[in-house]
Scaffold this motif. Sequence first.
Motif, short mmCIF file in Angstrom:
data_model
loop_
_atom_site.label_atom_id
_atom_site.label_comp_id
_atom_site.label_asym_id
_atom_site.label_seq_id
_atom_site.Cartn_x
_atom_site.Cartn_y
_atom_site.Cartn_z
N GLU A 195 0.83 -1.22 0.00
CA GLU A 195 0.00 0.00 0.00
C GLU A 195 0.86 1.27 0.00
O GLU A 195 0.72 2.14 0.85
CB GLU A 195 -0.95 0.00 1.19
CG GLU A 195 -1.97 -1.14 1.16
CD GLU A 195 -2.99 -1.04 2.27
OE1 GLU A 195 -4.16 -0.75 1.99
OE2 GLU A 195 -2.61 -1.22 3.45
N MET A 418 -2.27 -8.41 1.36
CA MET A 418 -3.58 -8.46 2.00
C MET A 418 -3.96 -9.85 2.50
O MET A 418 -5.03 -10.03 3.10
CB MET A 418 -4.66 -7.97 1.02
CG MET A 418 -4.47 -6.53 0.57
SD MET A 418 -4.56 -5.36 1.96
CE MET A 418 -2.85 -4.79 2.03
N SER A 451 -9.61 -11.22 -5.71
CA SER A 451 -10.00 -10.56 -4.47
C SER A 451 -11.43 -10.94 -4.09
O SER A 451 -11.72 -11.27 -2.94
CB SER A 451 -9.86 -9.04 -4.63
OG SER A 451 -10.13 -8.37 -3.44
N LYS A 463 -7.95 -6.24 3.11
CA LYS A 463 -8.69 -5.24 2.33
C LYS A 463 -8.85 -5.78 0.92
O LYS A 463 -7.98 -6.52 0.44
CB LYS A 463 -7.94 -3.91 2.27
CG LYS A 463 -7.74 -3.22 3.61
CD LYS A 463 -6.81 -2.02 3.47
CE LYS A 463 -6.46 -1.44 4.83
NZ LYS A 463 -5.45 -0.36 4.72
N VAL A 465 -8.67 -5.77 -3.15
CA VAL A 465 -7.70 -5.22 -4.09
C VAL A 465 -8.32 -5.20 -5.48
O VAL A 465 -9.00 -6.16 -5.88
CB VAL A 465 -6.41 -6.06 -4.11
CG1 VAL A 465 -5.40 -5.50 -5.11
CG2 VAL A 465 -5.79 -6.11 -2.72
N THR A 502 -5.24 -1.18 -3.08
CA THR A 502 -6.41 -0.93 -2.24
C THR A 502 -6.79 0.54 -2.35
O THR A 502 -6.20 1.30 -3.13
CB THR A 502 -6.09 -1.28 -0.79
OG1 THR A 502 -5.10 -0.36 -0.31
CG2 THR A 502 -5.55 -2.69 -0.66
N LEU A 538 -13.47 -0.68 -7.02
CA LEU A 538 -13.68 -1.16 -5.66
C LEU A 538 -15.11 -0.90 -5.20
O LEU A 538 -15.70 -1.71 -4.47
CB LEU A 538 -12.68 -0.51 -4.71
CG LEU A 538 -11.24 -1.03 -4.80
CD1 LEU A 538 -10.28 -0.12 -4.03
CD2 LEU A 538 -11.14 -2.46 -4.27
#
Length: 759
Positions: A195, A418, A451, A463, A465, A502, A538
């Motif tokens: 990140e 993640m 994800s 989180k 991705v 993210t 997202l």
Amino acid sequence: MSDAVTRVTVEIAGNEISLETGKLAKQATGAVVVRAGDTMVLCTATIGNQRDMDFLPLTVDVEERMYAAGKIPGSFFKREGRAGEKATLTARMIDRPIRPLFPKGWRRDTHLVAMPLSVDHVNPYDILAINGISAALQLTGAPVAAAVGAVRMGKIDGNFVVNPSEEDLLDNTDLDLIVAGTAEGITMVEAGANEIPEAEILDALDIAHEAIKKLCAAQAELRSRAGKPTIEFTAPTISDELYASVKASHEAALDAATQVEDKLERQEQTDAVKAAIVEQYAGDPEAEGYAEKAAEAQRAADKLEKGLIRERIAVKKIRPDGRGSEEIRQIDIEVSVTPRTHGSALFTRGQTQVLSSVALGTTREEMRLDTLGLETAKRYFHHYNFPPFSVGEAGRLMGPKRRDIGHGALAERALVPMIPSQEDFPYTIRVVSDTLESNGSSSMASVCGSSLSLMDAGVPLKKPVAGIAMGLIKEGDDYIVLTDIAGVEDHLGDMDFKVAGTREGITALQMDIKITGVSFEIMRDALAQARAARHFILDKMQAVIDAPRGELSKYAPGISTIKIDPEKIGLLIGKGGETIRSLQEEFESQIDVNDEGQVLVYAANRELGDALIDRIRSMTKEVEIGDEFTGKVVKTTTFGAFIELAKGTDGLLHISNVAPGRRIATVEEVLNKGDELVVRVVEVDRERGRIGLRLSHDPEIAGKTVQELAALGSGTEGGGGGGRERAPRDRAPRERDRDRDRGRDRGRGHVRDSDPDRD
């Protein structure tokens, strides 16, 4: 043949990198040994004969030799076979920045080989290989546009580090950024990050380019001192008259064909127009010189197509499918697509569709790595497949290709930061992304699909991705950055820039440039657009599944954990692993236990796992007054029966308590060896190794508290043990340790197996 050795050195971040030629592999067209510390890589470039083909005949191979790290290969044949994943990824990193530098029309076989000769586990060989191959190519006289330099950037304790050590890369860095480029600009980026914000990525690229300039200068010095003359080469041309005629006769038809929105229909109509151009301008196929005329007509048609599309995008701001420069194609998402996988997701973006599926396994199923590096295993891995039908082609399925391995590694890198730790989620995780339809950016679609499928599987992903592919059209000083590029924009554009991450930052990057370099202004714009696109995707993903599911699939292996006293490990393992093996067979499960007493149970279903945990708990817990056990009679005597409460732990049921409410002459009137019965503990004398029992249905103890049971058990014959014979003590420490070690050696994998002898 000259035996002169030429050597140049350059200092990068305080470490010396040397480039040496003239000693090894002197029959190759160009050969360089590149060295940093005790890591040495032999890099060769060999120019072969002219080929009659319509593509660049460039091959890059990385040949890992296990002796370089003092290892013997782990295969049955004890020799290296086909290239492993690390070698394949390194070969791709060498190829990507070098291939665009060859002139159009270069048709001589060109073979580039990097062979690590020594690896010190401080200086990774991949960065050295990129520099060494470029230097070797410079010595050949091949008409490449420029030398390529490469460095790795890490971020340790908040500071950027150029070419960090392999140990730091494995344990200490939040960034693993490989940057290649020319003295003019950056041409290739490959990164995994935890990140990292976009601004920091730009800072790292800026620092990297300063080091790249020094490496390019060293290669130029080596070429000036030991290089061969430049090979004469004449690029195929298109006469101005022919191009003007083709443009006048077919521009309108080709312009209309290249604006058809559907990919396959657009390709079909565009190919038809190009075929008409060749037919009109090449003449009679039987006439002399037809092949040359047809090839020139084809080049004219390709040039016209490229010019039309690029001008339409850069000047008129019209993309082939009519989208705006920052517009993302329609996104459709579905999860839980395949019922028997442990998690799945179907991610569709325009005409790109990827099915990602999750399979969860035990820690024994982790991927073992037999490589030149320090890493020996990984418990999360991603595989990517690109079958021919995904682009409407008939082909052969022959296992993963280099592109499949590269895209899988990129998606894996994007998700790794993640993935929960093994302590939080003690599973091995495999994700497979199958490309079902492709029109650009399938690797980033696989990031999104993976994800989603992980969350669908109940993996506690830190989180979500998402990924997006950015493109570039640059004409002179004017340029336009494109979001979510389609296949034709990738093919005819100047950049393929994949960004995954993210909401907080970037987790993976991959950039390839077809021109000699891009400015930091362009990269800044591309990263900003990618961030906005990532947030948009997202949001779409969150609307379908906003968090990992609370439960795993009922088809996933059940994993339970229990902490036992380390002194009881030998009890669980047993003599030679007997007890743990029998437990695994009885409950159709696998058991792992470490030296701290942490026990992991992998069962085919939750019921079996829970039952096994209960059995282990009863076997290893300290026996307390009031505990209830289902035990088996292991011995009868004149004064009572010994009941096995757990392996190695017995208690005494006094003869006066064998048949509540009546007197018996012998125990055998009621009980025989092997009978099962439910008993409660009424006396525990740890100093004397004595456990007294009563039958659970004995009215005299029904409803009594622990204190009342203890008082009852402190008597003699009417109590628990009667004080006449002790329950067997646990084994001596030396014997217990011996059997625990045997279990480790003879158990399955790293499972400690088990069952102690009774005294």
